[in-house]
Design a protein around this motif. Structure first.
Motif, PDB file in Angstrom:
ATOM      1  N   THR B 523       0.775  -1.174  -0.101  1.00  0.00           N
ATOM      2  CA  THR B 523       0.071  -0.011  -0.093  1.00  0.00           C
ATOM      3  C   THR B 523       0.877   1.192  -0.112  1.00  0.00           C
ATOM      4  OG1 THR B 523      -0.262  -0.096   2.382  1.00  0.00           O
ATOM      5  CG2 THR B 523      -1.864  -1.218   1.288  1.00  0.00           C
ATOM      6  N   ASP B 526      -1.679   4.320   3.162  1.00  0.00           N
ATOM      7  CA  ASP B 526      -2.921   3.607   3.401  1.00  0.00           C
ATOM      8  C   ASP B 526      -3.469   3.322   2.221  1.00  0.00           C
ATOM      9  OD1 ASP B 526      -2.930   3.236   5.938  1.00  0.00           O
ATOM     10  OD2 ASP B 526      -3.388   5.315   6.358  1.00  0.00           O
ATOM     11  N   PHE B 528      -4.442   1.022  -1.266  1.00  0.00           N
ATOM     12  CA  PHE B 528      -4.078  -0.422  -2.114  1.00  0.00           C
ATOM     13  C   PHE B 528      -4.611   0.015  -3.620  1.00  0.00           C
ATOM     14  CE2 PHE B 528      -5.147  -4.057  -4.235  1.00  0.00           C
ATOM     15  CZ  PHE B 528      -4.139  -4.906  -3.970  1.00  0.00           C
ATOM     16  N   PRO B 529      -3.780  -0.165  -4.576  1.00  0.00           N
ATOM     17  CA  PRO B 529      -2.505  -1.021  -4.461  1.00  0.00           C
ATOM     18  C   PRO B 529      -1.545  -0.253  -4.360  1.00  0.00           C
ATOM     19  CG  PRO B 529      -3.338  -1.014  -6.742  1.00  0.00           C
ATOM     20  CD  PRO B 529      -4.221  -0.074  -6.004  1.00  0.00           C
TER      21      PRO B 529
END
Lengths: 511, 549
Positions: B523, B526, B528-529
């Motif tokens: 990540t 915070d 993703f991706p």
């Protein structure tokens, strides 16, 4: 991934899709292989080119396993064989195989959500896989992998009223108990859409259903995405990567970026020719920091005992049940799980039960008596889901019982621990007090150098990172009878959230 | 309270960064990697600079960092094809990869251009021997000779025989801050001699561009390789970087504030604990930035990418260095890695084997841990052996279906009549076997029971209904490898095969994720991706792998 930002559009389609499915399930279950009725379908052929059984495939040579859909054959060495026709009648120029025997094995799982019970009694929401075949065996802590003749039989089990887990009637119910580990009707695949939804919704297990097959088997794994009923805002796909498969294809590797992922309301079947024997595992690879933390983790061994280390961060799971953005950098596990259970639930078996064929000695005073949870016949822990229905959620205790004179020539019994770690945040150490550990395998490979020398490691502790597996032998020879512990020396991991004593620990009983 | 911790700001930034990441993915091109670096002649000098600058992250944030770079942007680059492409800024993350030869010495001249309040800096070369420094017999620092702000020191470093392999270098001064800020890099020591069984550079050059730094990682017959990739794994706690930047601004402006009631600080006092990493980097970049080319202009201070490509059967050398604070379980999808060496020490079997030759003892691992300050080398090979079906979708009766005859190991190679794929200067394959190194036991074996397009029937399984699956950015649309099978097995899928952004039709490779399996590390702050994630592609031989793109 970014698709969540398109949720308003997809959600509409999702609702239509599911609304279309549910009325379509009135018909009685039509076994085997394929049928209409939405996009849920299973695949489990009874014969293949490699495992034709008695089906004529032309060519030359002896087929090693005569009935790959019902039984194993003893391995008698490789047979070179040619085939000119597939079991379903397609012809081709001669194909040459080295037939090592093996059989066809099948399994079906759901991808969805569910609840589990922490050792402090807290109920935790999970994204999770659950069993849709081998249900009886899985509730008894066994693998849910079956031969095609079992897989393709009708699911005729139910509770005492003949109902599926959610209380809807199973029209094929014939009195078979849903917790029977051996009955065909309790372990066959649920393949009609009604049965899949009636069983799969909220039936998540931690760890996910155990898979076990042998070298040279062909394995058909069907994943049916039943959606996450607690998170209707998410339209999550799911996948199954066979973690560590040597020389993998990308297509069946389950990384959604590199291949495909199954949408809600559909099934897909993965195909694997069993690789080298070893301890592997599987998990969902869609948004892995989220789906793995949330519990989509399973174990897989290509033929003893398997133990999985995992950690849950209750704050992340609480956020996961709500509709707020999740933080990854601050993820901190507070529950430390062996096979989805923390101590003392790891040894949460009903007093007097038999564990791996060994009767618990009277001197061991653990376990629970008069219990309804864990289930006194299966030892599975159940959790009451948000629809107030109790479903088995954690079928596998990790209590180890060994007879110190019960092995060959009165040596001690040995336990092979297949340990994998799918913690998404930290490395985990497991230490053994009193019984030495012999580490013989790492990442599904025997510890040998290229010259054939053993590189086994005799130790009292092992450390694994997320995504690693290890094979460890515990030998009870010469060990005084008593209770020993496997536990983490990372002392802050010996806790169940606010409870100071618990966590990553289990017991080894020697008698 | 720092604005970084305002919840609203965080939520907005998370949304924006998802969009940014998605857009970046759309426009990223199919780039390759190799292990580029700078070199000097034996006994020569690397003129390095320690300086301050910004790293670019895929969420749009520029993070204040320190790094090693070159005093002037002129250097000799390796592999040679990078000579016109490479550049060496005054600071970069990670520092320039120093490529030297076993059995020689080199000198590193280090100029400290960090802001004065940062104090001294230095370099350590673990695993190599520093034989002399400009400090003389008494180093002025605890661990080594340190350069004061604005000053230059020199280290004479010996890489004696036995030190071939991959090594880390990093700051030896106030390491909790300086390494976190980015003062680290790698030294590659090439073996003094090459085993005779390895493919020589001249042989490779007869067929394609040779991007290797050497034919073997060590002077050992089992360490030959065909392709190589260097990855350095590190993290950033952006709060530390923000503290350093704001303190430096305060120190710089303090004397100009009128009626100062207190004495101005002159040195940094950055709190580095508790440590909370929120950016996870491979070669200084977060995914998807690491998939852009080496020396891509949009990352002026992060020249190195992480984007491995390979052909079936190629021996791929992985040079992996743990930098930063944390261990990472680096998981290689696709196959096991044979560990060759740790910190440049080849792991050899005990000699009691029948041939008396030295065999390898490194483990086969599908998860290779990276550890701060430690390096390992490993060999990865993908061949598709044992899948049980033909990965090329070969079907008898289709035009151009090639032969596959097994060599002693079961593969189609020159030993069994295959010819080596050869490319012209434009990168087009002009001769050779397109199914070079195929695993012949699975040749022509069908996968599909009910095939789409012109591939064999009679296989064990029906593919997923294309209408109910979601396709990935790297998915070529079929189970198969190469444009031939991809075009033959095309069906009415939602995304036509070959429309994969990262894997176009002429390539039609198969992709494997190589990533940290502590999944929270894939990540970016915070989101993703992101983070520690590479996509490795196995490409068909008809697709030329140009590592400079």
């Amino acid at each position: 991934m970014a698709s969540r930002k398109l949720s308003s559009f997809w959600l509409l389609m999702g609702l239509i899709g599911i609304a279309g499915l549910i009325p379509a399930v009135v018909s009685a279950q039509t076994p085997p292989v394929e049928q209409g009725g939405g996009s849920f379908r299973v695949q489990c052929p009874t014969a293949t080119i490699r495992h034709p059984g008695s089906t004529a495939t032309g060519g030359t040579g002896t087929v090693v396993t005569p009935s790959p859909d019902t039984a194993e054959a003893n391995y008698t060495g490789p047979q070179v064989r040619t085939a000119t026709k597939s079991p379903d009648g397609h012809t081709f120029p001669s194909l040459t195989f080295t037939d090592n025997g093996g059989a066809i094995k099948c399994q079906e799982i759901s991808g969805g959500d569910g609840m589990m019970t922490e050792a402090d009694g807290n109920q935790t929401y999970m994204f999770s896989f659950g069993p849709l075949s081998g249900l009886g065996a899985i509730q008894n802590g066994q693998p849910g992998t079956t031969f095609p003749n079992v897989f393709n039989s009708p699911y005729t089990a139910g509770d005492s009223l003949g109902n599926y887990q959610n209380g809807q009637p199973n029209p094929l119910f014939n009195g078979t108990s849903a917790t029977d580990p051996n009955a065909v009707g309790a372990n066959s695949a649920i393949s009609d859409p009604a049965g899949i939804m009636n069983t799969g919704v909220l039936n998540g297990n931690i760890p996910a259903p155990l898979i076990a097959f042998d070298e040279d088997d062909e394995f058909f794994l069907t994943l049916s995405n039943v959606g996450m009923i607690m998170r209707p805002d998410l339209f999550e796909q799911h996948t199954v990567p066979f973690h560590g498969y040597p020389n993998a294809s990308s297509f069946y590797d389950g990384v959604p970026d590199a291949t495909w992922a199954i949408n809600i309301g559909g099934s897909v079947t993965y195909y694997y020719l069993a690789p080298d024997a070893g301890t592997y595992f599987w998990h969902c690879h869609v948004t892995p920091p989220e789906h793995i933390q949330m519990g989509m983790v399973g174990q897989l061994y290509v033929r003893p005992r398997h133990m999985q280390i995992h950690g849950f961060d209750p704050n992340f799971h609480f956020v996961g049940m709500t509709f707020n953005p999740e933080g990854f950098a601050d993820m901190k596990d507070k529950y430390f799980l062996l096979n989805g259970r923390s101590y003392p639930d790891t040894v949460g078996v009903v007093a007097g039960t038999t564990v791996d064929g060994n009767t618990l000695p009277a001197s061991w005073t653990g376990g629970v008596s008069g219990a309804t949870n864990p289930n006194p016949s299966t030892n599975a822990i159940s959790t009451t889901d948000t629809d107030s229905i109790n479903r088995p959620s954690q079928p596998m205790p990790t209590l180890i019982v060994l007879n110190s004179h019960g092995g060959p020539n009165a040596t001690g019994q040995r336990a092979a621990l297949r340990i994998d770690d799918l913690d998404v945040t930290e490395y985990q150490t497991l230490s053994s007090v009193g019984i030495p550990m012999l580490m013989v395998g790492f990442n599904a490979k025997l510890l040998r150098d290229e010259a054939g020398n053993n590189l086994y490691i005799k130790t009292n502790s092992i450390t694994l990172g997320g995504g690693e597996s290890m094979d460890v032998i515990l030998d009870s020879t010469g060990i005084a009878p008593g209770t020993y512990f496997l536990y983490t020396p990372q002392l802050d991991h010996l806790s169940n959230d606010a409870e100071n004593f618990g966590g990553l620990m289990t017991e080894v009983v020697i008698y | 309270m720092n604005h970084l911790y305002s919840r609203n700001w965080w939520a907005v930034s998370r949304f924006l960064s998802v969009v940014v990441a998605a857009i970046a993915l759309l426009f990223a091109t199919s780039a390759r990697a190799a292990a580029p670096g700078i070199t000097v002649a034996a006994g020569g000098t690397f003129n390095l600079n320690a300086g301050a600058g910004y790293s670019s992250q895929p969420d749009g944030v520029a993070i204040y960092s320190w790094g090693y770079g070159c005093v002037s942007d002129s250097a000799t680059y390796l592999p040679a094809d990078f000579q016109g492409i490479g550049h060496c800024p005054t600071m970069q993350l990670p520092g320039p990869t120093l490529i030297v030869h076993e059995g020689t010495s080199f000198t590193v001249s280090l100029t400290n251009s960090l802001p004065t309040p940062a104090g001294n800096t230095s370099i350590l070369f673990p695993g190599l021997t520093v034989t002399a420094t400009s400090c003389g017999a008494t180093p002025n620092g605890l661990l080594t000779c340190e350069a004061a702000p604005g000053a230059t020191v020199t280290y004479t470093v010996s890489a004696p025989v036995g030190t071939a392999g991959t090594h880390a270098y990093y700051s030896g001064t106030q390491q909790d801050l300086q390494i976190e800020m980015g003062l680290f890099g790698a030294v590659i020591v090439l073996p003094s001699a090459t085993p005779g069984n390895c493919t020589s550079s001249a042989t490779v050059a007869a067929h394609r561009v040779d991007y290797r730094l050497a034919p073997a990682a060590y002077n050992h017959a089992l360490t030959c390789y065909d392709r190589e990739y260097l990855t350095q794994w590190s993290e950033i706690d952006s709060r530390i970087h923000a503290q350093a930047e704001s303190q430096l601004k305060l120190i710089a402006s303090c004397p100009t504030i009128t009626a100062v009631q207190f004495s101005c600080p002159t040195k940094l006092n950055v709190v580095t604990e508790p440590y909370r990493a929120n950016y996870f980097l491979i070669n200084g970049r977060s995914m998807p930035d690491n998939m852009d080319a080496n020396f891509a202009p949009n990352y002026p201070n992060q020249p190195y990418n992480a984007n491995p490509h390979m052909h079936p059967g190629e021996l791929v050398l992985l040079r992996v260095v743990g930098q930063g604070h944390l261990q990472h379980p680096f998981h290689e999808h696709g196959n096991h890695v044979r560990i060759l060496a740790r910190d440049g020490n080849l792991l050899l079997a005990q000699a009691n084997n029948p041939t008396g030759s030295t065999l390898l003892a490194g483990r086969m691992e599908f998860n290779t841990d990276t550890t701060p300050g430690q390096a390992f080398d490993g060999i990865f090979l993908w061949s598709g052996k044992g899948l049980g079906w033909d990965i090329f979708g070969h079907t008898p009766g289709n035009a151009g279906n090639p032969i596959c005859s097994s060599d002693a190991n079961g593969y189609f190679t020159t030993a069994s009549g295959a010819s080596i794929p050869t490319y012209n200067s434009a990168g087009t394959m002009i001769s050779g076997s397109s199914n070079y190194y195929e695993w012949c036991a699975d040749h022509n074996v069908p996968l599909e029971a009910n095939p789409i397009g012109s591939v064999g029937a009679g296989g064990p399984i029906t593919l997923p209904d294309p209408l109910i699956i979601a396709d990935g950015l790297w998915f070529n649309g079929t189970p198969y490898l190469g444009p031939d099978a991809t075009l033959r097995s095309s069906g009415p899928t939602p995304m036509a095969p070959g429309k994969a952004t990262q894997n176009p039709t002429p390539e039609s490779g198969i992709a494997f994720m190589w990533h940290s399996h502590n999944e929270r590390e894939i990540t970016t702050n915070d989101v993703f991706p992101g983070g520690m994630l590479q996509m490795m592609l196995v490409d068909p031989y008809v697709w030329n792998i140009d590592e400079t793109l």
